[in-house]
Design a protein around this motif. Structure first.
Motif, PDB file in Angstrom:
ATOM      1  N   ARG A 299       0.856  -1.179   0.000  1.00 64.46           N
ATOM      2  CA  ARG A 299       0.000   0.000   0.000  1.00 64.46           C
ATOM      3  C   ARG A 299       0.892   1.229   0.000  1.00 64.46           C
ATOM      4  N   SER A 300       0.365   2.316  -0.487  1.00 66.32           N
ATOM      5  CA  SER A 300       1.118   3.562  -0.491  1.00 66.32           C
ATOM      6  C   SER A 300       1.188   4.121   0.927  1.00 66.32           C
ATOM      7  N   MET A 301       2.366   4.546   1.344  1.00 66.33           N
ATOM      8  CA  MET A 301       2.519   5.124   2.676  1.00 66.33           C
ATOM      9  C   MET A 301       1.707   6.391   2.815  1.00 66.33           C
ATOM     10  N   THR A 302       1.528   7.110   1.724  1.00 62.07           N
ATOM     11  CA  THR A 302       0.802   8.358   1.828  1.00 62.07           C
ATOM     12  C   THR A 302      -0.698   8.134   1.914  1.00 62.07           C
ATOM     13  N   GLN A 303      -1.191   6.961   1.519  1.00 62.27           N
ATOM     14  CA  GLN A 303      -2.617   6.693   1.594  1.00 62.27           C
ATOM     15  C   GLN A 303      -3.033   6.304   3.009  1.00 62.27           C
ATOM     16  N   VAL A 304      -2.367   5.310   3.582  1.00 61.25           N
ATOM     17  CA  VAL A 304      -2.744   4.792   4.884  1.00 61.25           C
ATOM     18  C   VAL A 304      -1.470   4.500   5.678  1.00 61.25           C
ATOM     19  N   PRO A 305      -0.825   5.545   6.221  1.00 64.62           N
ATOM     20  CA  PRO A 305       0.468   5.332   6.842  1.00 64.62           C
ATOM     21  C   PRO A 305       0.442   4.384   8.039  1.00 64.62           C
ATOM     22  N   GLN A 306      -0.611   4.363   8.825  1.00 65.29           N
ATOM     23  CA  GLN A 306      -0.622   3.532  10.018  1.00 65.29           C
ATOM     24  C   GLN A 306      -0.778   2.049   9.713  1.00 65.29           C
ATOM     25  N   THR A 307      -1.215   1.680   8.519  1.00 60.87           N
ATOM     26  CA  THR A 307      -1.363   0.266   8.223  1.00 60.87           C
ATOM     27  C   THR A 307      -0.010  -0.408   8.105  1.00 60.87           C
ATOM     28  N   HIS A 308       1.039   0.367   7.978  1.00 62.88           N
ATOM     29  CA  HIS A 308       2.388  -0.184   7.868  1.00 62.88           C
ATOM     30  C   HIS A 308       3.057  -0.348   9.227  1.00 62.88           C
ATOM     31  N   MET A 309       2.373   0.002  10.260  1.00 64.20           N
ATOM     32  CA  MET A 309       2.997   0.067  11.575  1.00 64.20           C
ATOM     33  C   MET A 309       3.697  -1.228  11.967  1.00 64.20           C
ATOM     34  N   PHE A 310       3.096  -2.372  11.707  1.00 64.06           N
ATOM     35  CA  PHE A 310       3.661  -3.632  12.154  1.00 64.06           C
ATOM     36  C   PHE A 310       4.275  -4.452  11.022  1.00 64.06           C
ATOM     37  N   ASP A 311       4.420  -3.849   9.850  1.00 66.88           N
ATOM     38  CA  ASP A 311       5.054  -4.559   8.739  1.00 66.88           C
ATOM     39  C   ASP A 311       6.485  -4.939   9.113  1.00 66.88           C
ATOM     40  N   GLY A 312       6.862  -6.163   8.769  1.00 68.20           N
ATOM     41  CA  GLY A 312       8.230  -6.610   8.998  1.00 68.20           C
ATOM     42  C   GLY A 312       8.509  -7.094  10.403  1.00 68.20           C
ATOM     43  N   ILE A 313       7.504  -7.105  11.260  1.00 60.50           N
ATOM     44  CA  ILE A 313       7.673  -7.590  12.625  1.00 60.50           C
ATOM     45  C   ILE A 313       7.215  -9.052  12.658  1.00 60.50           C
ATOM     46  N   ASN A 314       8.100  -9.935  13.089  1.00 63.21           N
ATOM     47  CA  ASN A 314       7.740 -11.350  13.213  1.00 63.21           C
ATOM     48  C   ASN A 314       6.993 -11.547  14.514  1.00 63.21           C
ATOM     49  N   LEU A 315       5.724 -11.891  14.407  1.00 60.62           N
ATOM     50  CA  LEU A 315       4.881 -12.048  15.582  1.00 60.62           C
ATOM     51  C   LEU A 315       4.661 -13.519  15.904  1.00 60.62           C
ATOM     52  N   THR A 316       4.486 -13.781  17.177  1.00 64.20           N
ATOM     53  CA  THR A 316       4.099 -15.135  17.576  1.00 64.20           C
ATOM     54  C   THR A 316       2.612 -15.298  17.273  1.00 64.20           C
ATOM     55  N   GLU A 317       2.155 -16.513  17.248  1.00 64.00           N
ATOM     56  CA  GLU A 317       0.728 -16.756  16.999  1.00 64.00           C
ATOM     57  C   GLU A 317      -0.118 -16.110  18.101  1.00 64.00           C
ATOM     58  N   GLN A 318       0.354 -16.146  19.320  1.00 67.75           N
ATOM     59  CA  GLN A 318      -0.378 -15.524  20.424  1.00 67.75           C
ATOM     60  C   GLN A 318      -0.490 -14.009  20.218  1.00 67.75           C
ATOM     61  N   GLN A 319       0.606 -13.364  19.800  1.00 73.44           N
ATOM     62  CA  GLN A 319       0.568 -11.920  19.546  1.00 73.44           C
ATOM     63  C   GLN A 319      -0.396 -11.603  18.414  1.00 73.44           C
ATOM     64  N   ARG A 320      -0.349 -12.400  17.344  1.00 70.97           N
ATOM     65  CA  ARG A 320      -1.266 -12.186  16.224  1.00 70.97           C
ATOM     66  C   ARG A 320      -2.715 -12.288  16.685  1.00 70.97           C
ATOM     67  N   GLN A 321      -2.997 -13.286  17.497  1.00 75.11           N
ATOM     68  CA  GLN A 321      -4.363 -13.475  17.976  1.00 75.11           C
ATOM     69  C   GLN A 321      -4.799 -12.309  18.857  1.00 75.11           C
ATOM     70  N   GLN A 322      -3.911 -11.862  19.732  1.00 74.59           N
ATOM     71  CA  GLN A 322      -4.239 -10.725  20.596  1.00 74.59           C
ATOM     72  C   GLN A 322      -4.499  -9.472  19.756  1.00 74.59           C
ATOM     73  N   MET A 323      -3.712  -9.263  18.718  1.00 75.09           N
ATOM     74  CA  MET A 323      -3.904  -8.101  17.848  1.00 75.09           C
ATOM     75  C   MET A 323      -5.208  -8.224  17.072  1.00 75.09           C
ATOM     76  N   ARG A 324      -5.501  -9.417  16.586  1.00 74.40           N
ATOM     77  CA  ARG A 324      -6.787  -9.623  15.894  1.00 74.40           C
ATOM     78  C   ARG A 324      -7.946  -9.322  16.832  1.00 74.40           C
ATOM     79  N   ASP A 325      -7.826  -9.769  18.087  1.00 72.14           N
ATOM     80  CA  ASP A 325      -8.891  -9.521  19.064  1.00 72.14           C
ATOM     81  C   ASP A 325      -9.080  -8.023  19.302  1.00 72.14           C
ATOM     82  N   LEU A 326      -7.976  -7.297  19.431  1.00 73.39           N
ATOM     83  CA  LEU A 326      -8.069  -5.845  19.620  1.00 73.39           C
ATOM     84  C   LEU A 326      -8.756  -5.172  18.427  1.00 73.39           C
TER      85      LEU A 326
END
Length: 165
Positions: free
Chosen positions: A39-66
């Protein structure tokens, strides 16, 4: 000219924020996929916030829940607001005061939503380990440097030029 800009800009802004909301909701599911469409950074800059971060399955689930919780708390766009703006635009006599009041209420709702989303992102950030936070901060700095380079190349945006007339 400002009225024309507002008539064109506000519905586009509302739609772009609803797209940002939809992107935010799905970002946590897609952030670990290498082949996700960029995605373009200028369109939706916050959607890139967690790009490139290797998350555990538990972290992914917690983020999905939020994000799921945030999604249920507010719809991305008010069709009623768009209808009211349209009615004011096509009225026999343009009521600038009513139009400005509607824009103000839309803007206040959008600000409240952005604050809610920032709160969710803050909660997500604190789910990360210190090492993941460091990677996130490095990537954020890289994106900011890229954005600075883009703004240095294009000091005056066309939207700013149109709205200042």
């Amino acid at each position: 000219m400002r009225n024309v800009t507002a008539v064109v800009a506000v519905p586009a802004l509302i739609l772009s924020f609803s797209a940002a909301w939809a992107a935010d909701v799905t970002t946590t599911d897609e952030m670990h996929q290498e082949d996700a469409a960029p995605r373009s950074m200028t369109q939706v800059p916050q959607t890139h916030m967690f790009d490139g971060i290797n998350l555990t399955e538990q972290q992914r689930q917690q983020m999905r829940d939020l994000m799921q919780q945030a999604r249920h708390e507010r719809s991305p766009i008010s069709i009623n607001d768009l209808e009211q703006l349209h009615e004011l635009i096509i009225a026999e006599k343009f009521d600038e005061t009513a139009y400005k009041a509607k824009l103000d209420s839309i803007a206040q709702a959008e600000v409240a939503w952005q604050v809610d989303m920032a709160r969710v992102r803050n909660q997500m950030y604190h789910l990360l380990t210190p090492g993941q936070q460091g990677v996130l901060n490095q990537k954020h700095q890289q994106r900011m440097n890229q954005m600075r380079q883009l703004t240095d190349m294009h000091p005056s945006s066309s939207l700013h030029a149109v709205s200042s007339k």
